[in-house]
Design a protein around this motif. Structure first.
Motif, PDB file in Angstrom:
ATOM      1  N   ASP A 273      -9.967   2.084 -10.832  1.00  0.00           N
ATOM      2  CA  ASP A 273     -11.218   2.644 -11.305  1.00  0.00           C
ATOM      3  C   ASP A 273     -11.231   3.923 -11.258  1.00  0.00           C
TER       4      ASP A 273
ATOM      5  N   LEU B  15      -7.049   0.370  -2.039  1.00  0.00           N
ATOM      6  CA  LEU B  15      -8.068  -0.587  -1.216  1.00  0.00           C
ATOM      7  C   LEU B  15      -7.032  -1.594  -0.733  1.00  0.00           C
ATOM      8  N   SER B  16      -7.532  -1.788   0.654  1.00  0.00           N
ATOM      9  CA  SER B  16      -6.854  -2.846   1.523  1.00  0.00           C
ATOM     10  C   SER B  16      -8.107  -3.689   2.198  1.00  0.00           C
TER      11      SER B  16
ATOM     12  N   GLU C 210      -4.325  -4.981  -9.163  1.00  0.00           N
ATOM     13  CA  GLU C 210      -5.203  -4.996 -10.511  1.00  0.00           C
ATOM     14  C   GLU C 210      -5.265  -4.093 -11.300  1.00  0.00           C
TER      15      GLU C 210
ATOM     16  N   TYR D 178     -12.065   1.638 -16.323  1.00  0.00           N
ATOM     17  CA  TYR D 178     -11.163   0.833 -15.475  1.00  0.00           C
ATOM     18  C   TYR D 178      -9.859   0.783 -16.308  1.00  0.00           C
TER      19      TYR D 178
ATOM     20  N   TYR E 199      -6.597  -0.717  -6.942  1.00  0.00           N
ATOM     21  CA  TYR E 199      -6.653  -2.007  -6.395  1.00  0.00           C
ATOM     22  C   TYR E 199      -5.085  -2.404  -6.051  1.00  0.00           C
ATOM     23  N   GLN E 200      -4.699  -3.163  -4.902  1.00  0.00           N
ATOM     24  CA  GLN E 200      -3.291  -3.303  -4.835  1.00  0.00           C
ATOM     25  C   GLN E 200      -2.673  -4.145  -5.850  1.00  0.00           C
TER      26      GLN E 200
ATOM     27  N   HIS F 174       0.647  -1.232  -0.154  1.00  0.00           N
ATOM     28  CA  HIS F 174      -0.082  -0.017  -0.030  1.00  0.00           C
ATOM     29  C   HIS F 174       0.704   1.211   0.040  1.00  0.00           C
TER      30      HIS F 174
ATOM     31  N   MET G 196     -11.892  -2.114   2.319  1.00  0.00           N
ATOM     32  CA  MET G 196     -12.637  -1.939   0.874  1.00  0.00           C
ATOM     33  C   MET G 196     -14.092  -1.546   0.688  1.00  0.00           C
TER      34      MET G 196
END
Length: 193
Positions: free
Chosen positions: A154, A120-121, A151, A169, A148-149, A43, A125
């Motif tokens: 968005d 996000l974690s 991916e 995305y 996203y960590q 993160h 989330m």
């Protein structure tokens, strides 16, 4: 000294300023939301790389926008509320971009930043995807990125009706245009290396 706070009680920013312990908290319409004491290494790396990409652009272009990262208090008052006793929402976004420099003071930001990025974690989330999404939309944050960590990202942009449109995305091998910083593109390959 251990602070005893009632999580069912509604508090203000004035109350928040009296909590002089080492706990991280946010206020959501007056109610306490406890924060994790420290983010994961992944993160932190993603966060610092996002900040670096944005800061490099604003410095190179001599842009009038400032970049901040957590912990940094963003007060989201309802219209016309400026007194500490009136403000019930204080958040600490992972990254924020503020172009209206009159919103910045020594305590953080008073009003909606132009852009916010939340990474996000597992523990945040639902909070970031639902609660903060609604808060940022209602406050008028023009651009909200959910990272996203592993991916991608968005991107939500505020529409003329005051609502976020459909997300766009971007996977980790793409570059993402930053709408509030015309000409800026964040290279996700660098962020997620």
């Amino acid at each position: 000294m251990e602070l005893s706070l009632d999580i069912k009680q509604r508090y203000t920013y004035a109350d928040y300023l009296t909590w002089l312990d080492d706990q991280r908290r946010e206020l959501v319409v007056g109610f306490i939301k406890m924060m994790s004491p420290a983010a994961s290494a992944t993160h932190q790396q993603i966060s610092i790389r996002f900040a670096h990409e944005l800061l490099t652009f604003t410095e190179r272009k001599k842009c009038n926008c400032k970049i901040f990262h957590a912990p940094f208090d963003v007060r989201l008052p309802k219209k016309g509320e400026k007194k500490y006793e009136q403000i019930h929402t204080v958040v600490q976004p992972d990254i924020c971009v503020i172009c209206d420099l009159s919103k910045i003071d020594e305590r953080g930001c008073l009003g909606a930043p132009d852009m916010i990025i939340e990474i996000l974690s597992p523990s945040t989330m639902k909070y970031d995807l639902h609660t903060k999404f609604k808060l940022y939309e209602q406050a008028g944050v023009r651009e909200y990125w959910i990272a996203y960590q592993a991916e991608g990202v968005d991107v939500f942009t505020l529409q003329p009706d005051g609502k976020y449109g459909e997300s766009a995305y971007y996977p980790t091998h793409k570059s993402v245009p930053v709408h509030v910083l015309p000409g800026c593109k964040v290279n996700l390959k660098k962020v997620y290396q």
